[in-house]
Motif scaffolding. Sequence first.
Motif, PDB file in Angstrom:
ATOM      1  N   PRO A 172      -7.807 -13.240 -19.062  1.00 23.43           N
ATOM      2  CA  PRO A 172      -6.644 -13.542 -18.195  1.00 23.43           C
ATOM      3  C   PRO A 172      -5.320 -13.376 -18.926  1.00 23.43           C
ATOM      4  O   PRO A 172      -4.326 -12.929 -18.355  1.00 23.43           O
ATOM      5  N   TRP A 173      -5.317 -13.747 -20.232  1.00 25.02           N
ATOM      6  CA  TRP A 173      -4.074 -13.623 -21.023  1.00 25.02           C
ATOM      7  C   TRP A 173      -3.656 -12.170 -21.159  1.00 25.02           C
ATOM      8  O   TRP A 173      -2.480 -11.837 -21.016  1.00 25.02           O
ATOM      9  N   ILE A 174      -4.681 -11.366 -21.472  1.00 27.62           N
ATOM     10  CA  ILE A 174      -4.392  -9.945 -21.644  1.00 27.62           C
ATOM     11  C   ILE A 174      -3.890  -9.339 -20.334  1.00 27.62           C
ATOM     12  O   ILE A 174      -2.930  -8.582 -20.291  1.00 27.62           O
ATOM     13  N   ASN A 175      -4.533  -9.753 -19.241  1.00 22.66           N
ATOM     14  CA  ASN A 175      -4.117  -9.250 -17.930  1.00 22.66           C
ATOM     15  C   ASN A 175      -2.676  -9.642 -17.621  1.00 22.66           C
ATOM     16  O   ASN A 175      -1.893  -8.831 -17.121  1.00 22.66           O
ATOM     17  N   ALA A 176      -2.344 -10.889 -17.963  1.00 16.67           N
ATOM     18  CA  ALA A 176      -0.963 -11.357 -17.749  1.00 16.67           C
ATOM     19  C   ALA A 176       0.002 -10.521 -18.582  1.00 16.67           C
ATOM     20  O   ALA A 176       1.068 -10.105 -18.113  1.00 16.67           O
ATOM     21  N   LEU A 177      -0.407 -10.246 -19.810  1.00 18.00           N
ATOM     22  CA  LEU A 177       0.432  -9.456 -20.718  1.00 18.00           C
ATOM     23  C   LEU A 177       0.651  -8.045 -20.168  1.00 18.00           C
ATOM     24  O   LEU A 177       1.744  -7.488 -20.233  1.00 18.00           O
ATOM     25  N   LYS A 178      -0.446  -7.491 -19.606  1.00 21.45           N
ATOM     26  CA  LYS A 178      -0.356  -6.153 -19.015  1.00 21.45           C
ATOM     27  C   LYS A 178       0.689  -6.138 -17.907  1.00 21.45           C
ATOM     28  O   LYS A 178       1.493  -5.217 -17.796  1.00 21.45           O
ATOM     29  N   ILE A 179       0.635  -7.213 -17.081  1.00 22.18           N
ATOM     30  CA  ILE A 179       1.586  -7.287 -15.959  1.00 22.18           C
ATOM     31  C   ILE A 179       3.020  -7.382 -16.483  1.00 22.18           C
ATOM     32  O   ILE A 179       3.933  -6.706 -16.014  1.00 22.18           O
ATOM     33  N   ILE A 180       3.178  -8.244 -17.534  1.00 21.04           N
ATOM     34  CA  ILE A 180       4.521  -8.404 -18.131  1.00 21.04           C
ATOM     35  C   ILE A 180       5.010  -7.059 -18.664  1.00 21.04           C
ATOM     36  O   ILE A 180       6.147  -6.647 -18.419  1.00 21.04           O
ATOM     37  N   LEU A 181       4.138  -6.367 -19.371  1.00 21.69           N
ATOM     38  CA  LEU A 181       4.514  -5.059 -19.938  1.00 21.69           C
ATOM     39  C   LEU A 181       4.898  -4.085 -18.838  1.00 21.69           C
ATOM     40  O   LEU A 181       5.864  -3.338 -18.950  1.00 21.69           O
ATOM     41  N   PHE A 182       4.129  -4.131 -17.753  1.00 23.07           N
ATOM     42  CA  PHE A 182       4.408  -3.226 -16.652  1.00 23.07           C
ATOM     43  C   PHE A 182       5.774  -3.521 -16.035  1.00 23.07           C
ATOM     44  O   PHE A 182       6.574  -2.618 -15.762  1.00 23.07           O
ATOM     45  N   ILE A 183       6.060  -4.819 -15.873  1.00 26.11           N
ATOM     46  CA  ILE A 183       7.361  -5.210 -15.290  1.00 26.11           C
ATOM     47  C   ILE A 183       8.497  -4.770 -16.224  1.00 26.11           C
ATOM     48  O   ILE A 183       9.524  -4.238 -15.788  1.00 26.11           O
ATOM     49  N   MET A 184       8.274  -5.003 -17.533  1.00 23.86           N
ATOM     50  CA  MET A 184       9.302  -4.611 -18.513  1.00 23.86           C
ATOM     51  C   MET A 184       9.539  -3.103 -18.456  1.00 23.86           C
ATOM     52  O   MET A 184      10.675  -2.628 -18.496  1.00 23.86           O
ATOM     53  N   SER A 185       8.437  -2.343 -18.382  1.00 17.21           N
ATOM     54  CA  SER A 185       8.589  -0.888 -18.326  1.00 17.21           C
ATOM     55  C   SER A 185       9.367  -0.493 -17.070  1.00 17.21           C
ATOM     56  O   SER A 185      10.210   0.396 -17.092  1.00 17.21           O
ATOM     57  N   LEU A 186       9.119  -1.240 -15.970  1.00 19.94           N
ATOM     58  CA  LEU A 186       9.851  -0.974 -14.728  1.00 19.94           C
ATOM     59  C   LEU A 186      11.358  -1.177 -14.932  1.00 19.94           C
ATOM     60  O   LEU A 186      12.181  -0.399 -14.456  1.00 19.94           O
ATOM     61  N   LEU A 187      11.685  -2.272 -15.665  1.00 25.62           N
ATOM     62  CA  LEU A 187      13.109  -2.559 -15.931  1.00 25.62           C
ATOM     63  C   LEU A 187      13.762  -1.395 -16.668  1.00 25.62           C
ATOM     64  O   LEU A 187      14.864  -0.951 -16.337  1.00 25.62           O
ATOM     65  N   PHE A 188      13.062  -0.902 -17.688  1.00 21.73           N
ATOM     66  CA  PHE A 188      13.629   0.236 -18.447  1.00 21.73           C
ATOM     67  C   PHE A 188      13.726   1.484 -17.588  1.00 21.73           C
ATOM     68  O   PHE A 188      14.679   2.248 -17.706  1.00 21.73           O
TER      69      PHE A 188
END
Lengths: 695, 114
Positions: A172-188
């Motif tokens: 679950p942690w890794i999945n959460a991290l993936k989502i965070i990374l995806f959102i961050m990439s969206l911001l960029f």
Amino acid sequence: MLRFVRKYYLYFLPSLICWLVLLTIQLQQSLFDLNKGKYFLFIPQYVNQILLIAFYILSLELANFIVKKENKLSTVEVLWQITAFGGTGILISVFFHCIQHIYIANYSSLFWQILDKNIGLLVAGYFFIALTFVFRQLIFFRTTKRKIRAWNFFYLIIVLHLLFFVSFYDSPWINALKIILFIMSLLFIFYMVFHIEWGAYLKVQEKLVSIVLLVVLCIVIITYSSFINNKYFNNFDHYWEFQFPLLPIYMFAFLYSIFSILVLGFSLPTSSIYELRELENKAIYAINRSILKDKLNYDSHQHKHQVFQILLDNSMKCSSAKSGFIKFYKNNQVQWVLTNIKETVAQLMCDTINRYWKFQSNKKEFFVGDLNRLSLLKVKNIQEITNGIEYLSLFAIHIQTESQKYGQLVLLWDYRNALEIEIKSVILMLCEQAAIAIENRGLFENSIELARSQQKLKIAKDFQDTILSACPNVNSFDIHVSIQEADVLGGDYYEILETESTIYVVIADVSGKGISSAFYMAELKGCLQPMFALSLSPHEFIINLNHAITRCLPPNHFITMNLLMIDKKTMEANFIRAGHPPLLFYEAASKQTHILQPLGIGLNLIKKGLFKERFHLHSFHLNKGDTLLFYTDGISEVRNDKNEELGNELLAEWFGIFSELSAAEINYSIMEQIMAFSNQQKINDDYTLLTMKVL
Amino acid sequence: MKLSIQVIEEETYVSLNLKGEIDASSSIHVQETLQELLENGKKHIHVNCEELDYISSAGLGAFMALAEEIQSSNGNIVFSNMKPKILNVFQLLGLDQIMNIVENSQQVVTFFQK
């Protein structure tokens, strides 16, 4: 070149090997399915994943490496390249997809499915990665430090995103991290799509081509993803293999294309390019305004300093330079305009740049994107005096017009490849404007100086007009004078003076033209006046005058003069010629015109020992109707179209024809003849025409 | 038409071949050339006017300024081969009275031999 090829294969070969191994494993896994659960060789799932991620990361690095090496292409060329690439990818995929349907047999069908899947994987991987790095070129149309940082971070997120997709990290942690990374990439991604700047520089036709290409590209992206989705998403559980690992890249390519279409189609104000244009306009306005600011309350040097300050401030603003300076000269002394740099460092930089200029003698400007690579421009130990700033990019340009160099502008950045072509063109234009402003300021000052000189000339002209006495009324004579100066001031002089017993008529011409002649003419007037009162004989008069003149005139000037003295009682006339054109005498009784040219010499030609014998006196009697014509060489030397001089003879002939008329009419008639002869509206020389008729 | 000045050093004198027109601006070159010759100790000067088409008052002034200097340093200046138009200018001004004017180059040689 060899090094490039070697490095190229360093990325390409491993990525290809990864793909081939992956293909082999999947093929043998398929064979296992066919062989009812019996593996040839058991390969854990994560090996597949590791190979796939390794393939992507190596492909990313390969693309990164190629893009860095490639020569810069124009915007439309970049779009053509990527559309062609995408189109080819689609064709390859469709080709393998079709093959898969041709071979219906179970065994071969599965084989082709696996092959198709992997070819799709390969092409999709390369396509999206290449697409991203080509778009990178468009993003860095204007390089700024912030953009470089944003891009590097985005790249890092892509890599992390890939790494976290290896399944044994699944929690679950890794999945959460993936989502965070995806959102961050969206911001960029959004940061970058909002900084689309290249669109503003395209011509209308280029814009249309770009829109068409981008639309095609969007279709390619959508078709591609749906094509792959439909094929594998339903059939395989591990859908992530195709879509998710590359999701940030996929999103980026799609969004960037869509936004680009919107920006181009509706000219949306998305970027700072409009700010740049505004900055450019403001700077030009400020530079131009400086010409008239405060009029001439400050000198041209202060103006130059002010223009350079505006130029440096604005160049630095639009190019985001770390430091900058302008070097120029005032009375052969070096002057500086500095921003965020010490004079010693600027001097050091200039010395280094000068070495470079020597090899670039014809160039007006140069840019170095990586100072570390150019040993010629490497300043040793510079960081010791720059408080640790390491300058990596440098732009130097001469501020000059076609005729003159005014100074040198140098901009410095602490990152590589800092100057983009559009910013460079803005700086070039600002420098040109600054040089023109300085030149115009000089012209402005000159024009004011000229106006002052003209004012002074007008005063001199008024003075000269008072020297030339108005044509007097002399009893029993009809007199008319026509006079013209070629310049504002002239060297012709005439005087008609009546004493108790004598009428003096003087016509003179000072050698040369313009101001010097006018001054010597004033000297002549000064020398003549006291002599009229002395009742001298013609010879005494001319010898004494020469004596006085030699004290006033320099040796390279002389005066020619005709002097006529008329005895009022007897009407006897005595004529002396001092090097002047002859006197024309129309004798009414005989109706003959005489050209009177007795021997004589110009004044100031002999300083000592001027003897009486040098001048022959010509005496004659004046009767009613007799007419005299005095003139200067401006009349007799008039030329016609064939470059023939008018001469005294033709003038005498005309004078004879018109001599029955009044003095004024004679002058007008002769002038008309002269105009007809020269075929011109105006004589371009000083001239004087003086007619005297005995009433 | 511009003025061209050719300086030829003869055995006993220097020849100045003038070609074109001497006006206010070109008279400066004539004056400079004469001045240079004088500074180099050339005191005997022959001015060949064979190809001289026009001379203005400023041009005459250039010769006058230096003629006196040449004569005071026991030198001589002689003009030759004048076209009638040029000779007329010299005569009108009375310069023929004070300057040495000869008809041709042969007479120049004889002049300087004297």
